[in-house]
Scaffold this active site. Structure first.
Site, PDB file in Angstrom:
ATOM      1  N   ARG A 123       0.877  -1.285  -0.026  1.00  0.00           N
ATOM      2  CA  ARG A 123      -0.040   0.144   0.047  1.00  0.00           C
ATOM      3  C   ARG A 123       0.910   1.246  -0.103  1.00  0.00           C
ATOM      4  NH1 ARG A 123      -3.052  -3.045   3.263  1.00  0.00           N
ATOM      5  NH2 ARG A 123      -4.913  -3.957   2.476  1.00  0.00           N
ATOM      6  N   LYS A 145       3.218  11.773 -11.715  1.00  0.00           N
ATOM      7  CA  LYS A 145       2.581  10.961 -12.498  1.00  0.00           C
ATOM      8  C   LYS A 145       3.143   9.530 -12.798  1.00  0.00           C
ATOM      9  CE  LYS A 145      -0.519  13.917 -15.624  1.00  0.00           C
ATOM     10  NZ  LYS A 145      -0.809  14.323 -16.912  1.00  0.00           N
ATOM     11  N   GLU A 187      10.834  18.951 -25.024  1.00  0.00           N
ATOM     12  CA  GLU A 187       9.934  19.017 -23.775  1.00  0.00           C
ATOM     13  C   GLU A 187      10.514  20.506 -23.203  1.00  0.00           C
ATOM     14  OE1 GLU A 187       7.566  17.403 -23.127  1.00  0.00           O
ATOM     15  OE2 GLU A 187       7.714  15.275 -23.380  1.00  0.00           O
ATOM     16  N   LYS A 229       7.548  23.548 -14.506  1.00  0.00           N
ATOM     17  CA  LYS A 229       6.552  22.305 -14.221  1.00  0.00           C
ATOM     18  C   LYS A 229       6.181  22.455 -12.744  1.00  0.00           C
ATOM     19  CE  LYS A 229       5.400  17.463 -14.975  1.00  0.00           C
ATOM     20  NZ  LYS A 229       5.740  16.443 -15.733  1.00  0.00           N
ATOM     21  N   GLU A 239      -4.838  17.628 -12.536  1.00  0.00           N
ATOM     22  CA  GLU A 239      -5.185  17.945 -13.968  1.00  0.00           C
ATOM     23  C   GLU A 239      -6.558  18.514 -14.085  1.00  0.00           C
ATOM     24  OE1 GLU A 239      -2.848  15.838 -16.888  1.00  0.00           O
ATOM     25  OE2 GLU A 239      -4.147  16.498 -18.375  1.00  0.00           O
ATOM     26  N   ARG A 243      -2.874  22.219 -15.754  1.00  0.00           N
ATOM     27  CA  ARG A 243      -1.792  21.204 -15.604  1.00  0.00           C
ATOM     28  C   ARG A 243      -1.918  20.913 -17.389  1.00  0.00           C
ATOM     29  NH1 ARG A 243       0.766  16.406 -11.995  1.00  0.00           N
ATOM     30  NH2 ARG A 243       2.090  15.742 -13.411  1.00  0.00           N
ATOM     31  N   ASN A 247       0.329  19.641 -22.037  1.00  0.00           N
ATOM     32  CA  ASN A 247      -0.063  18.841 -23.111  1.00  0.00           C
ATOM     33  C   ASN A 247       0.338  19.209 -24.409  1.00  0.00           C
ATOM     34  OD1 ASN A 247      -0.419  16.516 -21.516  1.00  0.00           O
ATOM     35  ND2 ASN A 247      -2.470  17.338 -21.026  1.00  0.00           N
ATOM     36  N   HIS A 250       0.951  17.324 -27.341  1.00  0.00           N
ATOM     37  CA  HIS A 250       1.275  16.126 -26.960  1.00  0.00           C
ATOM     38  C   HIS A 250      -0.159  15.243 -27.391  1.00  0.00           C
ATOM     39  CE1 HIS A 250       4.540  16.816 -24.577  1.00  0.00           C
ATOM     40  NE2 HIS A 250       4.485  15.553 -24.068  1.00  0.00           N
ATOM     41  N   HIS A 254       0.953  11.821 -29.171  1.00  0.00           N
ATOM     42  CA  HIS A 254       0.527  10.452 -28.624  1.00  0.00           C
ATOM     43  C   HIS A 254      -0.197   9.666 -29.649  1.00  0.00           C
ATOM     44  CE1 HIS A 254       0.210  12.043 -24.185  1.00  0.00           C
ATOM     45  NE2 HIS A 254       1.583  11.543 -24.475  1.00  0.00           N
ATOM     46  N   HIS A 268       9.436   9.640 -28.089  1.00  0.00           N
ATOM     47  CA  HIS A 268       8.274  10.663 -27.602  1.00  0.00           C
ATOM     48  C   HIS A 268       8.995  11.944 -27.825  1.00  0.00           C
ATOM     49  CE1 HIS A 268       5.469  12.167 -24.991  1.00  0.00           C
ATOM     50  NE2 HIS A 268       6.260  12.942 -24.367  1.00  0.00           N
TER      51      HIS A 268
HETATM   52  N1  NAD Z   1       5.395  10.712 -15.746  1.00  0.00           N
HETATM   53  C1  NAD Z   1       5.201  11.617 -16.594  1.00  0.00           C
HETATM   54  O1  NAD Z   1       4.897  12.872 -16.238  1.00  0.00           O
HETATM   55  C2  NAD Z   1       5.928  11.723 -17.924  1.00  0.00           C
HETATM   56  C3  NAD Z   1       6.129  12.844 -18.758  1.00  0.00           C
HETATM   57  C4  NAD Z   1       6.860  12.407 -19.903  1.00  0.00           C
HETATM   58  C5  NAD Z   1       7.187  11.106 -20.260  1.00  0.00           C
HETATM   59  N2  NAD Z   1       6.848   9.935 -19.529  1.00  0.00           N
HETATM   60  C6  NAD Z   1       7.187   8.797 -19.762  1.00  0.00           C
HETATM   61  O2  NAD Z   1       8.736   8.531 -19.959  1.00  0.00           O
HETATM   62  C7  NAD Z   1       8.924   7.512 -20.835  1.00  0.00           C
HETATM   63  C8  NAD Z   1      10.058   7.916 -21.706  1.00  0.00           C
HETATM   64  O3  NAD Z   1      11.095   8.438 -20.889  1.00  0.00           O
HETATM   65  P1  NAD Z   1      12.850   8.385 -21.351  1.00  0.00           P
HETATM   66  O4  NAD Z   1      12.542   9.321 -22.638  1.00  0.00           O
HETATM   67  O5  NAD Z   1      13.417   8.903 -20.376  1.00  0.00           O
HETATM   68  O6  NAD Z   1      13.036   6.983 -21.982  1.00  0.00           O
HETATM   69  P2  NAD Z   1      13.557   5.659 -21.251  1.00  0.00           P
HETATM   70  O7  NAD Z   1      13.405   5.605 -19.821  1.00  0.00           O
HETATM   71  O8  NAD Z   1      13.210   4.432 -22.080  1.00  0.00           O
HETATM   72  O9  NAD Z   1      15.198   6.052 -21.870  1.00  0.00           O
HETATM   73  C9  NAD Z   1      15.467   5.942 -23.026  1.00  0.00           C
HETATM   74  C10 NAD Z   1      16.810   5.134 -23.258  1.00  0.00           C
HETATM   75  O10 NAD Z   1      17.846   5.855 -22.644  1.00  0.00           O
HETATM   76  C11 NAD Z   1      18.740   4.830 -21.996  1.00  0.00           C
HETATM   77  N3  NAD Z   1      19.553   5.645 -20.828  1.00  0.00           N
HETATM   78  C12 NAD Z   1      18.958   6.206 -19.664  1.00  0.00           C
HETATM   79  N4  NAD Z   1      19.626   7.089 -19.210  1.00  0.00           N
HETATM   80  C13 NAD Z   1      20.772   7.192 -19.605  1.00  0.00           C
HETATM   81  C14 NAD Z   1      22.120   7.609 -19.817  1.00  0.00           C
HETATM   82  N5  NAD Z   1      22.442   8.639 -18.786  1.00  0.00           N
HETATM   83  N6  NAD Z   1      23.047   7.281 -20.402  1.00  0.00           N
HETATM   84  C15 NAD Z   1      22.827   6.245 -21.429  1.00  0.00           C
HETATM   85  N7  NAD Z   1      21.831   5.819 -21.728  1.00  0.00           N
HETATM   86  C16 NAD Z   1      20.674   6.269 -20.833  1.00  0.00           C
HETATM   87  C17 NAD Z   1      17.605   3.869 -21.180  1.00  0.00           C
HETATM   88  O11 NAD Z   1      18.241   2.745 -21.064  1.00  0.00           O
HETATM   89  C18 NAD Z   1      16.738   3.949 -22.596  1.00  0.00           C
HETATM   90  O12 NAD Z   1      17.315   2.941 -23.509  1.00  0.00           O
HETATM   91  C19 NAD Z   1       7.678   7.354 -21.554  1.00  0.00           C
HETATM   92  O13 NAD Z   1       7.240   6.001 -21.202  1.00  0.00           O
HETATM   93  C20 NAD Z   1       6.959   8.403 -21.298  1.00  0.00           C
HETATM   94  O14 NAD Z   1       5.526   7.846 -21.348  1.00  0.00           O
HETATM   95  C21 NAD Z   1       6.234  10.264 -18.280  1.00  0.00           C
HETATM   96 ZN    ZN Z   2       6.132  14.629 -23.199  1.00  0.00          ZN
END
Ligand code: NAD
Ligand code: ZN
Length: 372
Positions: A123, A145, A187, A229, A239, A243, A247, A250, A254, A268
């Site tokens: 929990r 999120k 972003e 942010k 949101e 908030r 997007n 976005h 998406h 992304h």
């Molecule tokens: N929660 C939120 O508010 C929010 C907002 C935007 C995106 N997201 C989510 O985030 C995800 C995308 O995140 P991301 O772009 O960080 O992708 P990711 O976590 O897949 O990382 C991208 C790649 O980079 C590698 N990597 C990470 N750090 C590294 C480093 N320092 N050196 C070398 N390689 C490294 C990872 O292993 C991976 O292969 C999506 O699932 C998206 O939905 C969430």
């Molecule tokens: Zn985004």
């Protein structure tokens, strides 16, 4: 450089985002106040290989013996029920208790998955974020999120679950592939376009220094982004209103990502950059924005190396009808009408609820037949 600290003001769930160089090496003093029991560090195999030893060293004599690393494969597929089950199983088998701390050490995938697991196991255990991608530092690690995806769409199962601390270590970005770094930049530029025209001007002048990983440029851009942010999240955590501005670009992004599939063909941030261009083009088409901001935004995105022409965007070919279908199924679409974030100018974004999909459809048809 001195660390930059941004407070996220959410009453008894407030926390700070610390931005600086070599934070991993200082992890012991930064994390100790929150570590009442054991530490479960969740990371992926890429990050483990590159940065695990720096974190272990940084945890020092007091925290090192209490830390257990849980390593999962990299990739968006981990944000699934199967990935969540595997991570929760690892946490339970390793004996995680409520007083323990989960450390999400990775990009947005790790942050979203580990943050969700932390909120569910027993929990809820406290968790902190140590984001290692530019995207995670400026966006996903801040705001609480957390989610996994379903075959029906991204981020459909999740929780609002705030971390207790975010440590954005600029030094770890040194190993990030350039394509991932640029994707994160989309972003950053988004925050300027939402409500900070001066920052967009700074981006135009300094994007090349950010992409070249100059520490002062990275620090400033991460700081302004996180501050922006944090302010929006503090005003509207769940949101209900403002908030939604986050997007910007976005709803298009998406849909492009869903159409491309989540296999890495289209990142992304690349989808967000294309989506920002489309949001401005739609704003001009629907009236509130003149053409010159649209040209300015597209020129900047292209100068940074983003593809803004949908006909050449990786992950295609795209089809207007399919994109609109996906957009009207997006979880932010209420009753089949679209909620869009449009702009009157650079730095003047606003939310338009119940927008007709016909304008979007016409724009996408045009974008898929004519150059941007
Ligand atoms: N929660 C939120 O508010 C929010 C907002 C935007 C995106 N997201 C989510 O985030 C995800 C995308 O995140 P991301 O772009 O960080 O992708 P990711 O976590 O897949 O990382 C991208 C790649 O980079 C590698 N990597 C990470 N750090 C590294 C480093 N320092 N050196 C070398 N390689 C490294 C990872 O292993 C991976 O292969 C999506 O699932 C998206 O939905 C969430
Ligand atoms: Zn985004």
């Amino acid at each position: 450089m001195n660390d930059l600290v941004v407070p996220v003001a959410l009453a008894d769930r407030s926390y700070e985002v610390r931005i600086g160089a070599d934070l991993l090496r200082r992890a012991e003093s930064l994390v100790a106040p929150l570590a009442h029991g054991r530490l479960f560090v969740v990371t992926d195999s890429n990050i483990a290989q590159l940065h695990r030893s720096a974190l272990i060293e940084g945890l020092g004599p007091t925290l090192q013996p209490r830390a257990t690393f849980i390593e999962i494969p990299p990739g968006e597929e981990q944000k699934s029920f199967a990935g969540l089950e595997a991570l929760c199983t690892s946490l339970i088998q390793a004996g995680a208790e409520r007083r323990d701390l989960v450390v999400a050490f990775g990009g947005g995938v790790i942050g979203d998955l580990a943050g969700l697991a932390a909120g569910l196991v027993k929990r809820g255990l406290d968790f902190i974020q140590i984001p290692t991608t530019l995207l995670a530092q400026v966006d996903s690690s801040v705001g609480g999120k957390t989610a996994i995806d379903m075959p029906h769409g991204k981020n459909l199962i999740g929780l609002f679950n705030q971390p207790r601390l975010v440590l954005a270590d600029l030094s770890v970005l040194g190993t990030l592939p350039k394509r991932e770094l640029r994707a994160g930049y989309a972003e950053i530029v988004k925050y300027g376009l939402i409500d900070d025209p001066d920052f967009f001007g700074w981006c135009e002048a300094n994007a090349d220094r950010v992409i070249a990983r100059e520490t002062d440029a990275l620090a400033h851009s991460v700081y302004v982004s996180v501050r922006s942010k944090a302010r929006i999240v503090a005003a509207d955590e769940r949101e209900g209103g403002e908030r939604a501005l986050l997007n910007l670009g976005h709803t298009f992004a998406h849909a492009l990502e869903a159409s491309a599939g989540y296999d890495g063909a289209l990142l992304h941030g690349e989808a967000v950059a294309a989506g920002l261009g489309l949001a401005f083009r739609l704003s001009a088409r629907m009236g509130p924005c003149s053409q010159s901001p649209v040209d300015r935004v597209l020129a900047h995105l292209r100068a940074v190396g983003f593809e803004t022409d949908l006909r050449r965007l990786p992950g295609g070919p795209y089809e207007a009808g399919r994109l609109v279908d996906i957009m009207t199924r997006d979880k932010k679409a209420e009753g089949g009408r679209l909620t869009l974030v449009l702009a009157r100018d650079v730095g003047r974004a606003f939310v338009l609820r119940a927008a007709p999909s016909s304008e979007v459809s016409a724009l996408l048809n045009e974008a898929l037949t004519l150059a941007a």
